[in-house]
Design a protein around this motif. Sequence first.
Motif, short mmCIF file in Angstrom:
data_model
loop_
_atom_site.label_atom_id
_atom_site.label_comp_id
_atom_site.label_asym_id
_atom_site.label_seq_id
_atom_site.Cartn_x
_atom_site.Cartn_y
_atom_site.Cartn_z
N LEU A 249 -6.00 -2.93 2.96
CA LEU A 249 -7.04 -2.27 2.16
C LEU A 249 -6.51 -0.99 1.52
O LEU A 249 -7.11 -0.48 0.57
CB LEU A 249 -8.25 -1.94 3.04
CG LEU A 249 -8.96 -3.11 3.71
CD1 LEU A 249 -10.06 -2.61 4.63
CD2 LEU A 249 -9.51 -4.07 2.67
N ASP A 250 -5.40 -0.46 2.04
CA ASP A 250 -4.84 0.78 1.54
C ASP A 250 -3.40 0.57 1.07
O ASP A 250 -3.16 0.19 -0.06
CB ASP A 250 -4.91 1.87 2.62
CG ASP A 250 -6.35 2.23 2.97
OD1 ASP A 250 -7.13 2.48 2.04
OD2 ASP A 250 -6.69 2.25 4.16
N THR A 251 -2.44 0.77 1.94
CA THR A 251 -1.04 0.73 1.51
C THR A 251 -0.46 -0.67 1.44
O THR A 251 0.39 -0.95 0.60
CB THR A 251 -0.16 1.55 2.48
OG1 THR A 251 -0.22 0.94 3.77
CG2 THR A 251 -0.64 2.97 2.56
N GLY A 252 -0.87 -1.54 2.34
CA GLY A 252 -0.17 -2.80 2.54
C GLY A 252 0.91 -2.63 3.59
O GLY A 252 1.46 -1.53 3.78
N LEU A 253 1.26 -3.68 4.29
CA LEU A 253 2.19 -3.58 5.41
C LEU A 253 3.59 -3.17 4.96
O LEU A 253 4.18 -2.23 5.50
CB LEU A 253 2.24 -4.90 6.18
CG LEU A 253 3.02 -4.88 7.51
CD1 LEU A 253 2.43 -5.89 8.48
CD2 LEU A 253 4.49 -5.21 7.30
N ILE A 254 4.15 -3.86 3.98
CA ILE A 254 5.53 -3.58 3.58
C ILE A 254 5.67 -2.17 3.01
O ILE A 254 6.58 -1.42 3.43
CB ILE A 254 6.04 -4.65 2.59
CG1 ILE A 254 6.14 -6.01 3.31
CG2 ILE A 254 7.39 -4.26 2.00
CD1 ILE A 254 6.43 -7.17 2.39
N PRO A 255 4.81 -1.73 2.09
CA PRO A 255 4.92 -0.33 1.62
C PRO A 255 4.73 0.69 2.74
O PRO A 255 5.36 1.76 2.71
CB PRO A 255 3.81 -0.22 0.57
CG PRO A 255 3.59 -1.62 0.11
CD PRO A 255 3.79 -2.47 1.31
#
Length: 289
Positions: A249-255
């Motif tokens: 919902l915010d950054t994403g896992l990889i970023p």
Amino acid sequence: MLHITDTHLHLWDLSRFRLSWLSEVPALNHDVSWQDYRALVDQDTWCIDRALYVEVDVVPEQRGAESLFLRELCADPTNFVEGGIISLDLQQPDAVSRWLTSDARHPAVKGVRHVLHVASQPSGACLTSAFINNVNALGNAGLCFEVCLRNEDMADAVALAERTSTPLVLNHMGNVDSVRLAEDANYAANWRRRLRRLAQLQHVWCKVSGVNIPAGEDCERVRPVVEQCLATFSADRVMFASNFPVCSLDTGLIPWVNTLIRITDGQGSAWQERFFNRNAQQLYRLTEA
């Protein structure tokens, strides 16, 4: 290659479990499988190869079934979930003692979480005598309590920590809001003061995760929050956490992983090894990799 232990992974099968809160989060109102997570965690310079499942706030009558789900995950050699945090109602007298003597207890359980950041839990909910007695019982059994509460209630986390010696794990750095932190001086001062007090207590640990970022904005906006947390807690009591799939919902896992690697790069490889791996291994009593 940096090997990472993820201390905060959520998975759910909506044919098996009912998560009433998902109706308010349409973007997450679908099954989240091990395969969804596995597809993201092998990158060129890092990999997540150990994970800790964290309860997903199922309806109360399904807590036992969720604990069974955790046991199944950890017994399945096709994934690398090595333990987890289950849900118990710690407002019920002797809830932990009753659970410890039941068939529901199993070695995959590393701790307990009672979600405190929802509307049904008023401020001070974790400070009743029944709640504190249950938290103490967790520590006596060699388990931790995961503290997930509203940022405005961090004073409750401090008060709880001062009343117990059980290992406490502050989830998501106290659910701090990065925008308010930058714009509201009083909010920022309260968070920093309570974070410092928690860090002074040697049985309190902190998961670095869960920072909200406005849609479309640079992940570097998390830097002030993360750096403050890392500067406040000792190096052996901070841990990486993804909060997958909520992080999408915010950054994403990889970023999120890439951003934390950049932020901590100056600390050196030995420090990063503790933050991304060894500290979790110590706290949750995971086997040597």
